[in-house]
Design a protein around this motif. Sequence first.
Motif, short mmCIF file in Angstrom:
data_model
loop_
_atom_site.label_atom_id
_atom_site.label_comp_id
_atom_site.label_asym_id
_atom_site.label_seq_id
_atom_site.Cartn_x
_atom_site.Cartn_y
_atom_site.Cartn_z
N ASN A 42 -38.21 -9.57 10.65
CA ASN A 42 -37.37 -10.71 10.32
C ASN A 42 -36.44 -10.47 9.14
OD1 ASN A 42 -38.04 -13.29 11.95
ND2 ASN A 42 -39.98 -12.27 11.64
N LEU A 43 -36.87 -9.69 8.16
CA LEU A 43 -36.05 -9.51 6.97
C LEU A 43 -34.73 -8.81 7.27
CD1 LEU A 43 -38.69 -8.64 4.24
CD2 LEU A 43 -37.46 -10.77 4.59
N VAL A 44 -34.69 -8.02 8.35
CA VAL A 44 -33.44 -7.36 8.69
C VAL A 44 -32.55 -8.24 9.56
CG1 VAL A 44 -34.43 -5.07 8.52
CG2 VAL A 44 -34.47 -6.25 10.72
N LYS A 45 -33.08 -9.36 10.02
CA LYS A 45 -32.31 -10.22 10.93
C LYS A 45 -31.71 -11.42 10.22
CE LYS A 45 -35.12 -9.02 14.97
NZ LYS A 45 -36.05 -9.54 15.99
N ARG A 46 -32.25 -11.75 9.05
CA ARG A 46 -31.71 -12.91 8.36
C ARG A 46 -31.84 -12.72 6.85
NH1 ARG A 46 -36.36 -17.33 10.00
NH2 ARG A 46 -38.13 -15.94 9.83
N HIS A 47 -31.09 -13.51 6.12
CA HIS A 47 -31.05 -13.37 4.67
C HIS A 47 -32.36 -13.86 4.06
CE1 HIS A 47 -29.54 -13.17 0.66
NE2 HIS A 47 -29.55 -14.49 0.49
N ALA A 48 -33.01 -13.00 3.30
CA ALA A 48 -34.23 -13.39 2.61
C ALA A 48 -33.83 -13.85 1.21
CB ALA A 48 -35.19 -12.20 2.53
N ASN A 49 -33.97 -15.13 0.93
CA ASN A 49 -33.41 -15.69 -0.29
C ASN A 49 -34.45 -16.33 -1.20
OD1 ASN A 49 -34.02 -17.84 1.32
ND2 ASN A 49 -32.17 -19.03 0.80
N THR A 50 -35.70 -15.88 -1.10
CA THR A 50 -36.77 -16.43 -1.91
C THR A 50 -37.56 -15.31 -2.58
OG1 THR A 50 -37.00 -18.31 -0.42
CG2 THR A 50 -38.82 -17.91 -1.93
N ILE A 51 -37.88 -15.49 -3.86
CA ILE A 51 -38.72 -14.56 -4.60
C ILE A 51 -40.11 -15.19 -4.73
CG2 ILE A 51 -39.08 -13.37 -6.80
CD1 ILE A 51 -36.67 -12.37 -5.21
N GLY A 52 -41.14 -14.46 -4.32
CA GLY A 52 -42.50 -14.94 -4.44
C GLY A 52 -43.06 -14.64 -5.83
N ILE A 53 -43.64 -15.65 -6.47
CA ILE A 53 -44.27 -15.48 -7.79
C ILE A 53 -45.77 -15.54 -7.61
CG2 ILE A 53 -44.52 -16.43 -10.11
CD1 ILE A 53 -41.73 -17.58 -9.88
N VAL A 54 -46.46 -14.46 -7.94
CA VAL A 54 -47.91 -14.35 -7.72
C VAL A 54 -48.64 -14.62 -9.03
CG1 VAL A 54 -49.78 -12.92 -6.82
CG2 VAL A 54 -47.43 -12.60 -5.97
#
Length: 338
Positions: free
Chosen positions: A53-65
């Motif tokens: 999925n990451l190559v098909k659409r814009h990933a616009n969220t940063i995960g904070i662990v």
Amino acid sequence: MVTIRDVAKLAGVSPSTASRVMNDSAMISEATKQRVRQAMKELDYSPNYSARNLVKRHANTIGIVLPVRENQDFLGNNPFFMQLIQGIASVCTEHQFMVSLATGRTEEEMMTNLQNLIRSGHIAKFIFLYSKKNDPVFQFMLEQDVACVVVGQSYGQPTSQVAFVDNDNYRAGQDVATFLLDKGYTQICYAYTDMNELVQADRYAGYEEVMRDHQRPSYAMMLSRVDSEKNEQTLRSFLQKNRQIQAFITCDDAMAIRLQKLFKALKISSRRYAIISFNNSVLAEMAMPSLSSVEIFPMELGQTAARLVLNQTGQEEIAHITHEIIERDSTPNLQQPS
């Protein structure tokens, strides 16, 4: 569970190359693609949902662990983490990225939550707000072949997948020990919650080295984050065995406040022992007496972590943020007997 790293090892390529093959990158030769695909077949490996999925659409969220905690109230009660997150969010907003928090009461719960975030397909990269020895959560993330920035000690070398941002906590531990020694305190205890958290271990190691160099003993006392009754017993026993103690270095401001409350429960004057802590949060100013504390600039830590994760270039990266001792009422000069 078979991971992309297993595929890469069998095919004789790097995990990043194996990932590019799964995305059918034109940069990879057909011969290499065939080796990777054969390894996938032999291992019965199915590509990660996010890898498609990451190559098909814009990933616009940063995960904070966030660190695993049994008591999930710790976030709202700890200004340090809130300031870190504010720093991260300010930079992400500038770059039109959102942030999503990952929490868990157990390591298993955390890994499930992270897996769900990755499978959503919108998470580009992750920022860990802690570093810990032999952390299964962090190892799990490496196996997902996602980029990470760790706010904490670089317990492994930085790679194209992982970057680090941290204070020099070893030096900070040295500095607080020297600060107390210069004020006349020679019997100093380090109070901590978990030495597997590398920030706490580094601060202790720095303190211990200074005490050793000055031919003074070092002491350590572990307290719980949640069990007040157990802490009261622990402190009472420790002070009975070590009546010579004059001062405490605590792993953070929250621990220092906890220690002040324990003194009150044991009917010990709040000024009987000097205390210096870390983080210099609003808690340090509000304490009675107000706490000397080490300013580690969490907003700047968060901002630097966000810039690193958003601009990760594939180069090995590690950033250092300075620290500063802020002196308040809890560390007066020790009055020497006349």
